[in-house]
Each structure stands twice: as C-alpha cells, then as structure tokens.
Design an enzyme around this catalytic site. Structure first.
Site, PDB file in Angstrom:
ATOM      1  N   ARG A 193      -5.882 -17.945  14.536  1.00  0.00           N
ATOM      2  CA  ARG A 193      -4.909 -18.744  15.309  1.00  0.00           C
ATOM      3  C   ARG A 193      -5.214 -20.242  15.153  1.00  0.00           C
ATOM      4  O   ARG A 193      -6.354 -20.678  15.232  1.00  0.00           O
ATOM      5  CB  ARG A 193      -4.994 -18.342  16.778  1.00  0.00           C
ATOM      6  CG  ARG A 193      -4.078 -19.142  17.729  1.00  0.00           C
ATOM      7  CD  ARG A 193      -4.783 -20.333  18.322  1.00  0.00           C
ATOM      8  NE  ARG A 193      -3.964 -21.048  19.299  1.00  0.00           N
ATOM      9  CZ  ARG A 193      -4.267 -22.235  19.809  1.00  0.00           C
ATOM     10  NH1 ARG A 193      -5.373 -22.838  19.438  1.00  0.00           N
ATOM     11  NH2 ARG A 193      -3.482 -22.808  20.692  1.00  0.00           N
ATOM     12  N   GLY A 252      -1.632 -25.494  22.696  1.00  0.00           N
ATOM     13  CA  GLY A 252      -1.071 -25.896  21.412  1.00  0.00           C
ATOM     14  C   GLY A 252       0.276 -25.276  21.100  1.00  0.00           C
ATOM     15  O   GLY A 252       1.148 -25.910  20.488  1.00  0.00           O
ATOM     16  N   GLY A 286      -3.822 -24.054  16.637  1.00  0.00           N
ATOM     17  CA  GLY A 286      -2.984 -24.695  17.654  1.00  0.00           C
ATOM     18  C   GLY A 286      -2.349 -25.973  17.136  1.00  0.00           C
ATOM     19  O   GLY A 286      -2.112 -26.143  15.934  1.00  0.00           O
ATOM     20  N   THR A 337     -10.878 -29.794  24.180  1.00  0.00           N
ATOM     21  CA  THR A 337     -10.485 -30.496  22.954  1.00  0.00           C
ATOM     22  C   THR A 337     -10.772 -31.981  23.095  1.00  0.00           C
ATOM     23  O   THR A 337     -10.624 -32.545  24.180  1.00  0.00           O
ATOM     24  CB  THR A 337      -8.982 -30.287  22.732  1.00  0.00           C
ATOM     25  OG1 THR A 337      -8.764 -28.922  22.474  1.00  0.00           O
ATOM     26  CG2 THR A 337      -8.456 -31.127  21.573  1.00  0.00           C
ATOM     27  N   THR A 377      -3.787 -33.037  24.000  1.00  0.00           N
ATOM     28  CA  THR A 377      -4.617 -31.901  24.384  1.00  0.00           C
ATOM     29  C   THR A 377      -3.813 -31.024  25.334  1.00  0.00           C
ATOM     30  O   THR A 377      -3.032 -31.538  26.140  1.00  0.00           O
ATOM     31  CB  THR A 377      -5.926 -32.358  25.051  1.00  0.00           C
ATOM     32  OG1 THR A 377      -6.520 -31.240  25.734  1.00  0.00           O
ATOM     33  CG2 THR A 377      -5.717 -33.473  26.066  1.00  0.00           C
TER      34      THR A 377
HETATM   35  N1  ASP Z   1      -4.753 -28.153  22.019  1.00  0.00           N
HETATM   36  C1  ASP Z   1      -5.820 -27.187  21.812  1.00  0.00           C
HETATM   37  C2  ASP Z   1      -5.258 -25.958  21.142  1.00  0.00           C
HETATM   38  O1  ASP Z   1      -4.220 -25.472  21.529  1.00  0.00           O
HETATM   39  C3  ASP Z   1      -6.521 -26.797  23.038  1.00  0.00           C
HETATM   40  C4  ASP Z   1      -6.918 -27.893  24.010  1.00  0.00           C
HETATM   41  O2  ASP Z   1      -6.393 -28.996  23.965  1.00  0.00           O
HETATM   42  O3  ASP Z   1      -7.782 -27.638  24.860  1.00  0.00           O
HETATM   43  O4  ASP Z   1      -5.917 -25.441  20.252  1.00  0.00           O
END
Ligand code: ASP
Length: 285
Positions: free
Chosen positions: A182, A207, A184, A154, A204
C-alpha cells in the site's frame, strides 16, 4: 521577506497527550538542523533533506526508524523530495530495508532520468547510490547526517533558502496495519507534497483521502490565486473535509518566507523558524 525559512511538521492525527511534547521536541530539533544549513547559505534541498533525515532517524516519529509496520510487521517507507525552483521531484514508495528514504528520493531526482521508484527496485537503487558514494552510511541501511558536522507521525518540511528557492519533503511509514504494498499520498507529487517557484506545501493525514483532492497542489493554487498563505492552508483542509469528510494537516511556505499551517485533527506538532533562530515558533496543532 523573512528568509531563510523552514516550517516542519511531525504528523497530524489523534496524538496521545503525553506524546505531543515528545513529537514537538523532535520537530524542533529537526527544524534547527535544517535552519542551521539555511542560515549559513546552504540550499533549500540540503536543508530539507537533513531536516527530514533527522526525523527519520530519531525513532520517535512515523518515518524511517520509527515507522509503523505494515500488517506483515514490516516497515515499508514512502518519501518524496521536490525542488520547487526547477520543478523537479524524486520519490520512493514501499521501500524496505532502509531507514532514510528521503535521501534515496533525492538520488532519484538528481541522479536518474526517472521520478518514482517502488519496492525492490527502489531497494536496489539504494545499493547503487551507496556504491557510487552519493551518501555515507552510519550503519547498514541508515545514512549519516550528510550535511552537518554535528549532529508519531508522517513528517515533512518546506525549506526556503536565502535565494527564495523552495524545497518540500514528506516521509512516512504510512497508516497503521496497512497491507503490504500500500502506498499513500506522501510520495505522490501534488497530493502529499508540492512546490514551485512561488510556494510549497506538504501534507499529513489519511493518504487515501488526501490524494482524492490533490491537496498540496490545490493549497499552492489557492495561494497563487491571491489567498494569504494561512488562508490557503485553511482552504485546503476545508476542501478535504468537505469532499471526503476526513482529517489531515498541511504546512506551507512561500518564496518570501511567509508560512501557513492548518489541521482539523487533534494535534500536529509544528515548528517554524524564519530569519534567525530566535524567531522559532512552536505549535501543537
Ligand atoms: N499520509 C500518510 C499516509 O497516508 C500517513 C500520515 O500522514 O500519518 O501514508
């Protein structure tokens, strides 16, 4: 005051050792794209969009072109952009068939009366955005670098322009093997990103855990309550770890150009640039 300023991350997680320098190099490129806009007097929103668009288009990070597919093998993207000065936001969720959801999120914020669009409706809004000439496409579904002549995980950034206005972004393909539909934390205002006139934060990590502690709003609140910005970043990660046992990362920047970053994950490639390009600071976590 150290303005303008930009702080950018390429995602927190268990990065393979050999991927960390690759991610860090792309985050640095993205930070420079954003900083060039800021140093010539450009707005924080233009800088944040272009910086994030770079990361969505580089194919090396979990956003846009490089996004992880869901369990059906399709990319479904989430993104948010925030104008902290105006306390406005736009977000898109689980959108398919496009590469640059952050530009679409900005269109939601600037050109519609709504704040969030999901799925097929977001995809249709992209067609409307293109038909109105809001952005130009390099190829179908992929936006040209809009604001410059030149050209993991992310991604997100906080940009603070010379006027001290703050913009925040977050853009992601989400977690591996997520079920279709889905969504996040990343496009959720307050959880995956937040900014106001004082400070901005972008997160990040997993989520499902980040939303439970509304992590970015909490981080900014800690700063508003008097913690230093680095302490506020650390407190947000401590909150997440204490209440959910999870791992995450956060970067923050304030209206005067101070920044903080914190993670309890293995790595979070991060770059900050303040006042001038030579001040560049690089971190692997
Ligand atoms: N925060 C992101 C999610 O849950 C994933 C990530 O940060 O890598 O979609």
């Amino acid at each position: 005051m150290k303005l303008p300023a930009i702080v950018v991350h390429g995602g927190a997680g268990s990065w393979k050792d050999d991927r960390i320098p690759i991610g860090l190099a792309e985050v640095e490129n993205a930070a420079k794209v954003g900083f060039r806009i800021l140093e010539t007097g450009g707005s924080c929103l233009d800088a944040a969009e272009a910086c994030t668009l770079y990361m969505e288009s580089c194919g090396k990070l979990n956003a846009g072109l490089g996004a992880r597919p869901n369990s059906d093998g399709e990319k479904e993207l989430d993104a948010i952009i925030i104008d902290g000065f105006e306390l406005k936001t736009g977000a898109v969720m689980a959108v398919k068939g496009i590469q640059n959801p952050t530009s679409l999120a900005r269109y939601v914020m600037e050109e519609t009366e709504y704040v969030m669009f999901a799925g097929e409706g977001a995809r249709r809004l992209y067609d409307r955005m293109m038909s109105e000439g809001y952005r130009k496409e390099a190829e179908h579904g992929a936006i040209q670098m809009p604001l410059l002549e030149e050209g993991g995980d992310t991604v997100g950034c906080i940009a603070v322009d010379v006027g001290g206005r703050i913009a925040a972004t977050s853009s992601t393909g989400g977690i591996s093997e997520k079920l279709p539909g889905r969504v996040g934390d990343s496009p959720v205002f307050g959880a995956g990103a937040y900014a106001n006139k004082v400070c901005g934060a972008t997160a990040t990590g997993y989520g499902e855990h980040i939303v439970r502690v509304v992590m970015c709003r909490m981080a900014v609140q800690y700063y508003e309550n008097g913690a230093s910005i680095q302490k506020a970043s650390d407190m947000a990660i401590e909150l997440l770890e204490r209440d959910t046992g999870s791992e995450a990362g956060i970067v923050m920047a304030s209206a005067n150009g101070d920044f903080g970053k914190s993670t309890n994950a293995k790595a979070m490639p991060t770059v900050a640039i303040r006042e001038n390009i030579d001040s560049i600071e690089r971190f692997t976590r």
